[in-house]
Design a protein around this motif. Structure first.
Motif, short mmCIF file in Angstrom:
data_model
loop_
_atom_site.label_atom_id
_atom_site.label_comp_id
_atom_site.label_asym_id
_atom_site.label_seq_id
_atom_site.Cartn_x
_atom_site.Cartn_y
_atom_site.Cartn_z
N LEU B 77 0.69 -1.12 0.00
CA LEU B 77 -0.38 0.02 0.21
C LEU B 77 1.39 1.21 0.03
CD1 LEU B 77 -2.95 -1.31 3.12
CD2 LEU B 77 -2.65 -1.41 0.27
N ILE B 78 0.60 1.90 -0.79
CA ILE B 78 1.20 3.08 -1.38
C ILE B 78 0.17 5.19 -0.62
CG2 ILE B 78 2.41 4.78 -2.79
CD1 ILE B 78 2.86 1.75 -4.26
N PRO B 79 0.58 5.23 0.02
CA PRO B 79 -0.19 6.67 0.88
C PRO B 79 0.21 7.77 -1.10
CG PRO B 79 1.10 6.14 2.67
CD PRO B 79 1.83 5.51 0.71
N GLU B 80 -1.62 7.97 -1.03
CA GLU B 80 -2.23 8.95 -2.01
C GLU B 80 -0.65 10.05 -2.08
OE1 GLU B 80 -5.82 10.32 -2.58
OE2 GLU B 80 -5.93 10.99 -4.63
N SER B 81 -0.44 10.76 -1.35
CA SER B 81 0.70 11.75 -1.10
C SER B 81 1.64 11.76 -2.14
CB SER B 81 0.03 12.36 -0.05
OG SER B 81 1.09 11.61 1.31
N LEU B 82 2.40 10.27 -1.16
CA LEU B 82 3.63 9.82 -1.51
C LEU B 82 2.92 9.54 -3.18
CD1 LEU B 82 5.11 8.20 1.08
CD2 LEU B 82 5.18 10.73 0.75
N LEU B 83 2.26 8.77 -3.97
CA LEU B 83 2.26 8.53 -4.81
C LEU B 83 2.68 9.79 -6.39
CD1 LEU B 83 1.79 5.59 -6.95
CD2 LEU B 83 -0.19 6.21 -7.04
N MET B 84 1.83 10.73 -5.43
CA MET B 84 1.36 11.38 -6.32
C MET B 84 2.72 12.35 -6.56
SD MET B 84 -1.20 11.46 -7.44
CE MET B 84 -2.22 10.44 -7.06
N LYS B 85 4.65 12.26 -6.48
CA LYS B 85 5.09 13.10 -6.78
C LYS B 85 6.40 12.65 -7.83
CE LYS B 85 6.32 14.03 -1.78
NZ LYS B 85 7.91 13.72 -0.49
N GLU B 86 6.59 12.22 -8.14
CA GLU B 86 7.00 11.90 -9.76
C GLU B 86 5.38 12.51 -11.28
OE1 GLU B 86 9.37 12.29 -12.86
OE2 GLU B 86 7.29 10.57 -12.85
N ALA B 87 5.27 13.05 -11.67
CA ALA B 87 4.46 13.52 -12.28
C ALA B 87 4.10 12.76 -13.34
CB ALA B 87 4.95 15.08 -12.62
N GLN B 88 5.38 12.23 -14.70
CA GLN B 88 4.86 11.30 -15.66
C GLN B 88 4.20 10.12 -14.50
OE1 GLN B 88 8.39 11.86 -17.53
NE2 GLN B 88 6.84 12.86 -19.39
N HIS B 89 4.60 9.36 -13.72
CA HIS B 89 4.36 8.31 -13.15
C HIS B 89 3.01 8.79 -12.78
CE1 HIS B 89 4.99 4.77 -11.50
NE2 HIS B 89 5.19 4.95 -10.52
N VAL B 90 2.93 9.61 -12.09
CA VAL B 90 1.23 10.06 -11.40
C VAL B 90 0.53 9.64 -13.48
CG1 VAL B 90 -0.69 11.48 -10.84
CG2 VAL B 90 2.19 10.68 -10.12
N GLU B 91 0.71 10.27 -13.59
CA GLU B 91 -0.09 10.82 -14.91
C GLU B 91 -0.21 9.24 -16.18
OE1 GLU B 91 -0.39 13.25 -19.15
OE2 GLU B 91 1.26 14.04 -18.24
N GLY B 92 0.84 8.41 -15.39
CA GLY B 92 0.37 7.06 -16.27
C GLY B 92 -0.18 6.50 -15.59
N PHE B 93 -0.18 6.01 -14.16
CA PHE B 93 -0.56 4.77 -13.15
C PHE B 93 -2.12 5.12 -12.80
CE2 PHE B 93 3.51 3.15 -14.09
CZ PHE B 93 2.93 1.85 -14.06
N ALA B 94 -2.24 6.98 -12.40
CA ALA B 94 -2.86 7.06 -11.69
C ALA B 94 -4.53 6.21 -11.51
CB ALA B 94 -3.29 8.40 -11.22
N PRO B 95 -4.94 6.63 -13.36
CA PRO B 95 -6.31 5.83 -13.94
C PRO B 95 -6.25 4.27 -13.06
CG PRO B 95 -4.63 7.50 -15.73
CD PRO B 95 -3.98 6.89 -14.37
N GLU B 96 -5.03 3.89 -13.27
CA GLU B 96 -5.79 2.49 -13.41
C GLU B 96 -4.94 1.98 -11.45
OE1 GLU B 96 -2.58 0.52 -15.45
OE2 GLU B 96 -3.28 1.05 -16.77
N VAL B 97 -5.16 3.13 -10.78
CA VAL B 97 -5.04 2.32 -9.36
C VAL B 97 -6.20 1.77 -8.42
CG1 VAL B 97 -4.63 3.25 -7.11
CG2 VAL B 97 -3.24 4.10 -9.13
N ALA B 98 -6.47 0.75 -7.85
CA ALA B 98 -6.87 0.50 -7.09
C ALA B 98 -6.71 1.21 -5.81
CB ALA B 98 -6.79 -0.77 -6.97
N TRP B 99 -7.92 1.80 -5.42
CA TRP B 99 -7.59 2.91 -3.72
C TRP B 99 -8.45 2.03 -2.25
CZ3 TRP B 99 -3.94 6.15 -3.81
CH2 TRP B 99 -4.29 7.29 -5.22
#
Lengths: 486, 486
Positions: B77-99
């Protein structure tokens, strides 16, 4: 600017006897078994810790396969409606579940549980796979991560997410299922004692303490240095509870449709925590050779004019490679004493020191991690020619010594109580297990818990006729070990 | 009442050439590699599939360790705020995340992502562990489950949860990181070809196709029988993107603080899907011997008056145990022809038939799974005395033949295009990879995708001076393989 010195990994840890809890945490961190993660209650298992875990896994896995089990993998996520079918199981686990409610950018129509354990999802699949008595027994194990929403957590001993194995089997008869449960309990006892050098008691859990959904839970329990018990593995007779909840039916030889009898059994990385607690000392971790990533570390002591020490150490390392897991610490930037400390902290069972004097005399110096600094047997000088035969024998001696020492301590600290005063006194003193006749009534166990913080850990036999419950005085049905626990 | 006959596992599968998609699904199900799970998009990996996966894992794991990597385990599990720090990475993966939004009976103050990949959580830990150039390179691999919220799913090839390995490394220089990326790409190529008998092209991904957060992605790509490409492993240069996002700094030999250079690389159980697709035939699965749980199955053919066949089969099985993974199918309730079909369906590379006539003549009959029924080399009779030397050689022949056959097919179906018409025609025909000069412009790739459904799979070299992009006519910078893909 940050100073460019080698980072000193070896810092102070408290004495084990002074503050066991802080000692434990510092050993886990400084021996690089684990680290805190930026997620509440979760840990990172660092490479050194994971290497130990891989050795533990392979010892279990080999025995699971030798007893006819196969590995498989079942999904992490379980729809809420499916989880809810076995009533006791739900009651036991629902409060600890982490729920996925959003996925793919949308709110889900049904919540998905992250598995706290896999009886449900596996039960559903077994119901599909089992048709005939010929499909039985079905013997599957899974190595997996699970999540349970624990409030307070400690590395390995209690973590929100943990790694474990969970065996799940289905059988045609209750007797076969009961045999399986005992067989796997014995595998757990064997690995705990023969591999991890953890002496354990094995027995049955009380009704209060059994697994949610089981008709009987068996467990192995180890004693920790603070007198608390650590449940290190459990094996459950699930009766037909899950078979009925998930319609797991088969056609028997008599052509009748019957519900299967199922079992489950699990050991987690918690057992690694038990190992740290049990064997470690004021200098840090002490690993049993069977699960030590490096069983032997060679520390060359090169001095000026002794440039031949390092090549000799390399040669020694090559010689030993065939008989043990050996690591040559040839780092130039650290001193030999620094390395001694570091490998003591990290629990390597045997250190070989090789200096110019050793080379002259044709010997090497062996230092055992399991013995104290003032023990004359700790250090010995051995002719180089006999090292390849000597080291494996010495590793076996260390392995045996760790088990014996822990068993002696456990036995010394196990007491017997036959009346309320002695039971309460012993449990409050918290030296270790207290064996006492018991009435087996759940309410009596809760009373004892309130008075002392302890519960039954294992039921290990029947009481004698006429014996009274040590706590309440009612007729005793069994003998049980009591203790506080992790 | 259900009839108590042995359930026939072997039912019809469509011909591979008629309906590849349905053939694939049926082979996965009927060979008992996987089963549908009661969770959308998830599968169960059954024991036979998992046994193959264990063999694949051990081949990778051995090579990872031989190249200096250690295994570890990081939180799910990865807290949302930490996931959001590398912009391109977030853009690529955020739509596929289970929360995960609820735990322990309460709504969480911050959403927790189930890892879709672990660059973030590992990056955070690396930032803590890396202080000095002496801490580099840091070379860690993790075997784990990840979740990506995929819309359409197929066993192994695309599943909501999947098992994989993810390597994560940090280096002092860009050059070292680039070397690591190529080293692991080569490990992937080697395992794909030498172990799984999957011929692959290796090369670089276009900007459109690279990993979210990478500065360059390299991959191995295999050709599936329907002419589509399957990405079977990726190796990413992450530059300093994650190091900057998570403050992963070290003091270099020159006493300057610098950001580390990181890489990541992964292979998932998808590669098992590629193996099924590539080697299977109308009779079902065909396994390369290197990853076959049973490399040889012995089927005794006991007839009346030939009760000595079964003991002879047992003896043969014992003899072979030392040289291969052998399975004796001594089930009494199934006929020999039924067993032949079943083990063909399940892909066992070599079958040994042992009947009364074989015993008389002192021979055994070997049947190769990789050759067609009308191939005269498929069946041979071998003296019993030479079986222990013959079988390993034959298994090696089968392994080699599967790779050669797949490579020939792949090469036959790889074409070259140098202008728009031939490129479009070739891509629409979808026979296989199409090699063409390309301008490397993302917009051109999107145009090609719109026209044909295909994209670049790999960039494999520079274009010649003066060469034009096959599609748009602008100056070509590279040569690329184009294909539709899974």
């Amino acid at each position: 600017m940050v100073k460019n010195a080698p980072k000193k990994e070896v810092t102070r840890i408290p004495r084990k006897g002074d503050d066991l809890s802080e000692w434990y945490t510092q050993v886990c961190l400084q021996a690089q078994l684990s680290d805190y993660a930026p997620v509440r209650g979760c840990i990172v298992m660092r490479p050194y810790g994971y290497a130990i875990w891989e050795l533990i896994q392979s010892e279990f896995d080999r025995r699971f396969k030798a007893t006819g089990h196969q590995n498989a993998y079942f999904p992490l996520l379980i729809p809420e409606s499916l989880l809810m079918k076995e009533a006791q199981h739900v009651e036991g686990f629902a409060p600890e579940v982490a729920w996925v409610t959003e996925g793919g950018g949308e709110k889900l129509s049904e919540r998905l549980a992250i598995r706290p354990t896999s009886e449900v999802i596996i039960g559903i699949m077994y119901a599909k796979w089992i048709q005939s008595h010929r499909d039985l027994p079905l013997l599957i194990n899974q190595w997996a991560n699970v999540v349970r929403w624990e409030k307070s957590t400690r590395p390995f001993l209690r973590t929100l997410e943990f790694l474990w194995q969970e065996g799940h089997t289905a059988h045609a008869t209750r007797e076969e299922a009961a045999e399986e449960v005992q067989r796997m309990l014995e595998v757990y006892r064997e690995v705990a004692e023969d591999v991890l050098a953890l002496p354990v008691f094995a027995g049955k859990k009380s009704d209060n303490e059994k697994f949610a959904g089981a008709i009987a839970t068996y467990a192995i329990e180890a004693l920790m240095p603070d007198g608390k018990a650590l449940q290190a593995g459990t094996s459950h007779e699930l009766g037909q509870n899950f078979a009925r909840a998930y319609e797991m039916k088969f056609t028997d030889v008599d052509e009748q449709e019957k519900y299967a009898w199922t079992t489950s059994w699990g050991v987690s990385w918690r057992i690694l925590g038990g190992l740290v607690m049990t064997h470690g000392d004021d200098n840090g971790l002490v690993l049993p050779p069977a699960v030590a990533p490096h069983q032997v570390v060679i520390v060359p002591i090169p001095r000026k004019g002794a440039e031949h020490v390092l090549p000799a150490a390399r040669e020694l390392s090559e010689q030993l490679r065939g008989v043990c897991r050996v690591h040559l610490d040839d780092r130039a930037e650290q001193s030999a004493p620094w390395k001694f400390n570091e490998w003591e902290l990290r629990g390597v069972p045997l250190r070989i020191e090789l200096g110019a004097r050793d080379l002259e005399s044709g010997t090497v110096t062996l230092v055992r991690r399991d013995l104290a600094a003032d023990d004359s047997a700790r250090k010995e000088s051995v002719p180089r020619g006999s090292i390849v035969t000597h080291v494996p024998l010495l590793l076996a001696t260390i392995q045996r010594n760790l088990l014996e020492r822990a068993r002696n301590l456990r036995d010394q600290r196990t007491t017997v109580a036959s009346d309320r005063d002695s039971l309460i006194k012993a449990l409050r003193e918290q030296r270790g297990f207290v064996l006492a006749p018991w009435c087996e009534r759940p309410v009596c166990e809760l009373d004892i818990k309130e008075a002392t913080g302890a519960v039954t850990r294992l039921i290990v036999g029947g009481a004698e006729s006429g014996e009274q419950c040590a706590y309440c005085g009612q007729p005793a049905l069994v003998r049980a070990y009591f203790a506080r626990s992790y």
